[in-house]
Design an enzyme around this catalytic site. Structure first.
Site, PDB file in Angstrom:
ATOM      1  NE  ARG A 254      -4.003  -1.779   0.235  1.00 42.20           N
ATOM      2  CZ  ARG A 254      -5.254  -1.638  -0.152  1.00 42.20           C
ATOM      3  NH1 ARG A 254      -5.719  -0.446  -0.462  1.00 42.20           N
ATOM      4  NH2 ARG A 254      -6.041  -2.674  -0.261  1.00 42.20           N
ATOM      5  CD  GLU A 283      -0.731   3.408  -6.887  1.00 41.38           C
ATOM      6  OE1 GLU A 283      -1.498   2.773  -7.637  1.00 41.38           O
ATOM      7  OE2 GLU A 283      -0.001   2.853  -6.040  1.00 41.38           O
ATOM      8  CG  HIS A 305      -0.456  -0.651  -8.001  1.00 41.92           C
ATOM      9  ND1 HIS A 305      -1.184   0.103  -7.119  1.00 41.92           N
ATOM     10  CD2 HIS A 305      -0.665  -1.949  -7.627  1.00 41.92           C
ATOM     11  CE1 HIS A 305      -1.798  -0.689  -6.260  1.00 41.92           C
ATOM     12  NE2 HIS A 305      -1.499  -1.938  -6.554  1.00 41.92           N
TER      13      HIS A 305
HETATM   14  N1  LIG Z   1       1.292  -4.343  -5.759  1.00 41.89           N
HETATM   15  C1  LIG Z   1       0.202  -4.968  -6.157  1.00 41.89           C
HETATM   16  O1  LIG Z   1      -0.131  -4.977  -7.328  1.00 41.89           O
HETATM   17  C2  LIG Z   1      -0.624  -5.704  -5.150  1.00 41.89           C
HETATM   18  C3  LIG Z   1      -1.355  -6.823  -5.583  1.00 41.89           C
HETATM   19  C4  LIG Z   1      -2.084  -7.545  -4.634  1.00 41.89           C
HETATM   20  C5  LIG Z   1      -2.143  -7.106  -3.314  1.00 41.89           C
HETATM   21  N2  LIG Z   1      -1.466  -5.977  -2.953  1.00 41.89           N
HETATM   22  C6  LIG Z   1      -1.525  -5.496  -1.564  1.00 41.89           C
HETATM   23  O2  LIG Z   1      -0.730  -6.361  -0.754  1.00 41.89           O
HETATM   24  C7  LIG Z   1      -1.209  -6.256   0.618  1.00 41.89           C
HETATM   25  C8  LIG Z   1      -1.247  -7.638   1.236  1.00 41.89           C
HETATM   26  O3  LIG Z   1      -2.211  -8.427   0.583  1.00 41.89           O
HETATM   27  P1  LIG Z   1      -2.683  -9.819   1.233  1.00 41.89           P
HETATM   28  O4  LIG Z   1      -3.598 -10.457   0.256  1.00 41.89           O
HETATM   29  O5  LIG Z   1      -1.527 -10.568   1.734  1.00 41.89           O
HETATM   30  O6  LIG Z   1      -3.532  -9.274   2.482  1.00 41.89           O
HETATM   31  P2  LIG Z   1      -3.958 -10.079   3.787  1.00 41.89           P
HETATM   32  O7  LIG Z   1      -5.147  -9.382   4.316  1.00 41.89           O
HETATM   33  O8  LIG Z   1      -4.037 -11.539   3.498  1.00 41.89           O
HETATM   34  O9  LIG Z   1      -2.708  -9.863   4.780  1.00 41.89           O
HETATM   35  C9  LIG Z   1      -2.461  -8.653   5.425  1.00 41.89           C
HETATM   36  C10 LIG Z   1      -1.883  -8.985   6.788  1.00 41.89           C
HETATM   37  O10 LIG Z   1      -1.471  -7.771   7.408  1.00 41.89           O
HETATM   38  C11 LIG Z   1      -1.821  -7.845   8.785  1.00 41.89           C
HETATM   39  N3  LIG Z   1      -1.981  -6.494   9.319  1.00 41.89           N
HETATM   40  C12 LIG Z   1      -2.732  -5.505   8.790  1.00 41.89           C
HETATM   41  N4  LIG Z   1      -2.599  -4.387   9.529  1.00 41.89           N
HETATM   42  C13 LIG Z   1      -1.739  -4.684  10.531  1.00 41.89           C
HETATM   43  C14 LIG Z   1      -1.190  -3.925  11.578  1.00 41.89           C
HETATM   44  N5  LIG Z   1      -1.500  -2.640  11.762  1.00 41.89           N
HETATM   45  N6  LIG Z   1      -0.344  -4.530  12.418  1.00 41.89           N
HETATM   46  C15 LIG Z   1      -0.003  -5.833  12.244  1.00 41.89           C
HETATM   47  N7  LIG Z   1      -0.480  -6.605  11.260  1.00 41.89           N
HETATM   48  C16 LIG Z   1      -1.343  -6.034  10.399  1.00 41.89           C
HETATM   49  C17 LIG Z   1      -3.117  -8.620   8.801  1.00 41.89           C
HETATM   50  O11 LIG Z   1      -3.342  -9.179  10.082  1.00 41.89           O
HETATM   51  C18 LIG Z   1      -2.888  -9.654   7.716  1.00 41.89           C
HETATM   52  O12 LIG Z   1      -2.373 -10.860   8.225  1.00 41.89           O
HETATM   53  C19 LIG Z   1      -2.540  -5.558   0.535  1.00 41.89           C
HETATM   54  O13 LIG Z   1      -2.391  -4.213   0.968  1.00 41.89           O
HETATM   55  C20 LIG Z   1      -2.894  -5.572  -0.944  1.00 41.89           C
HETATM   56  O14 LIG Z   1      -3.699  -4.502  -1.318  1.00 41.89           O
HETATM   57  C21 LIG Z   1      -0.694  -5.286  -3.831  1.00 41.89           C
END
Ligand SMILES: NC(=O)c1ccc[n+]([C@@H]2O[C@H](COP(=O)([O-])OP(=O)(O)OC[C@H]3O[C@@H](n4cnc5c(N)ncnc54)[C@H](O)[C@@H]3O)[C@@H](O)[C@H]2O)c1
Length: 437
Positions: A254, A283, A305
């Site tokens: 993010r 973005e 991204h």
């Molecule tokens: N770059 C890209 O194109 C792209 C593509 C897919 C996903 N993403 C991003 O990647 C990130 C992760 O995706 P995911 O599917 O693994 O998500 P997910 O929800 O499976 O995992 C996120 C983890 O972060 C933990 N978390 C959130 N806030 C927290 C905090 N304040 N303290 C401690 N732990 C915390 C949650 O408990 C969870 O286990 C997301 O933000 C998603 O939008 C980016």
């Protein structure tokens, strides 16, 4: 006014070019599909929705679905995001109007994981800089600032779907894994794999040579993660790892987790040596101009991204979102709903002929659910089974009931009126859809 509809969803608008197999899946399920290229503006989107009468929009992250769009398009019942991020949709406006919003939180993980791993090695070997200097005709053969990854500590911030897979891939290259996650289930996974846990972010940064951020937009309690990686925390990277630590930071999750100015200051100070960034606080949408905040810092490798932009991820996403949506359209079932990501609701799948499903989105006002049950009873229908979930943060609830005979449109209007009367809230019922199986 409550949105009332009978039967499955039959008209879809597809924008921003999700994989073409999506249209095939929808059309073979009997939907009329209109696909338009690019990301329509607010006015264009409204006019497309009016023109097509679409009840569902399939979109990626660039098209904004604003309150204005929601309120001027009464036929709309669902928004299906063909990606994970939901910032482009006004969720409160959707909740207020009984519109369900779904995403795909799983299908693109592998693509992100592979990009992270490629950066880990390429940054550790200063490959991007070498490419630039070789193109300029410079032959600079040196081991300065170049590292193997074997034996180094990878700190994973957020051990969810992606973080977990990154950790496993990195471990297979001989890296040691440290993680930080506030969710009990994620901690259990980390412990099960034998990884080291940090209970605070500064501890994780201090004890890691590389830190890769994989946090969701909000933590489990709903609190935003905006700015969670402050300059003070970033500055701890590799602090306990000695002078030979590569000190590399990656953010492919993010853009708002940290301020680009903080990363630049730490790169300038040499506190962080290199970084890879795929996401930004702001973005561009469509062809808007964009300024790379790191343009003067070749130590920070950026990409627009593209974590999930692969040939393989897009068809996978199309397959999953088609399934999610068709489950909702045919059976009122719910999964991957952005109001409550871990919520799964459903009553029947195939083979339940004769039943009628009543799908109601309503306010969380006390008495609304009772009003629905009362109208079903007064109409002489039996409630065979039902599931229900409140999404308190957005003040909306979803109620799915299997009944033994259909309600007339008049009975459905009575349901809307009596819920308004019982609760004193004219908008108590936001949408009702009845599906005869
Ligand atoms: N770059 C890209 O194109 C792209 C593509 C897919 C996903 N993403 C991003 O990647 C990130 C992760 O995706 P995911 O599917 O693994 O998500 P997910 O929800 O499976 O995992 C996120 C983890 O972060 C933990 N978390 C959130 N806030 C927290 C905090 N304040 N303290 C401690 N732990 C915390 C949650 O408990 C969870 O286990 C997301 O933000 C998603 O939008 C980016």
């Amino acid at each position: 006014m409550a949105r009332i509809s009978m039967g499955e969803i039959t008209r879809a608008l597809v924008v921003e070019g999700p994989d073409g197999s999506l249209d095939e899946a929808l059309e073979s399920a009997g939907l009329e599909v209109r696909r338009v290229p690019g990301a329509p503006s607010e006015a264009e989107l409204i006019s497309l929705l009016h023109e097509t009468g679409a009840q569902v929009i399939f979109k990626r992250s660039r098209t904004l679905v604003t309150r204005q769009v929601i309120e001027s398009c009464p036929a709309l019942l669902a928004i299906q995001l063909c990606c994970i991020g939901d910032d482009s949709v006004d969720k409160q406006a959707c909740a207020d109007n009984g519109i369900m919003v779904f995403n795909d939180p799983v299908s693109n993980a592998r693509s992100v994981v592979e990009l992270v791993i490629s950066h880990v090695i390429a940054l550790a070997r200063r490959l991007y800089e070498t490419d630039v200097s070789c193109r300029a005709g410079v032959w600079e053969k040196s081991n300065e600032g170049r590292y193997e990854v074997k034996g180094k500590v990878l700190g994973v911030v957020g051990l969810g779907n992606i973080g977990r897979q990154v950790a496993r891939a990195a471990e297979s290259m001989g890296m040691r894994i440290r993680f930080f996650d506030s969710r009990y289930a994620a901690q259990e996974v980390g412990i099960e794999f034998g990884w080291e846990e940090s209970s605070t972010l500064p501890d994780l940064f201090r004890k890691s040579d590389f830190v890769t951020a994989h946090l969701s937009a909000r933590d489990a309690s709903g609190k935003s993660n905006e700015g969670i990686l402050s300059r003070e925390i970033l500055a701890q990277l590799g602090a306990d790892r000695g002078p030979a630590s590569p000190k590399i930071f990656l953010n492919l999750s993010r853009g708002f987790l940290h301020d680009p100015a903080d990363l630049i200051a730490l790169i300038d100070a040499g506190t962080i040596r290199r970084a890879a960034v795929d996401v930004f606080p702001v973005e561009p949408r469509g062809s808007e101009p964009w300024v790379n905040p790191y343009h003067a810092h070749p130590q920070v490798v950026v990409s627009p991204h593209i974590g999930a932009s692969t040939q393989e991820a897009q068809p996978r996403i199309a397959r999953r979102v088609a399934r999610t949506f068709l489950g909702f359209s045919r059976f009122g079932s719910v999964r991957d709903m952005v109001f409550g990501p871990k919520v799964k609701l459903g009553l029947v799948e195939d083979g339940a002929e004769g039943k009628v499903l009543l799908c109601v989105a309503h306010s969380t006002d006390r008495g609304t659910k009772r009003a629905i049950d009362e109208v079903i009873y007064q109409a002489g229908a039996s409630n065979l089974s039902s599931v229900h979930k409140d999404f308190e943060d957005l003040g909306v609830a979803y109620d799915l009931a299997a009944i033994d005979r259909p309600l007339s449109e008049e009975e459905i209007r009575t349901l809307v009126d009596s819920a308004a009367e019982v609760t004193g809230n004219a908008q108590a019922i936001r949408s009702v859809r009845q599906i005869a199986l």
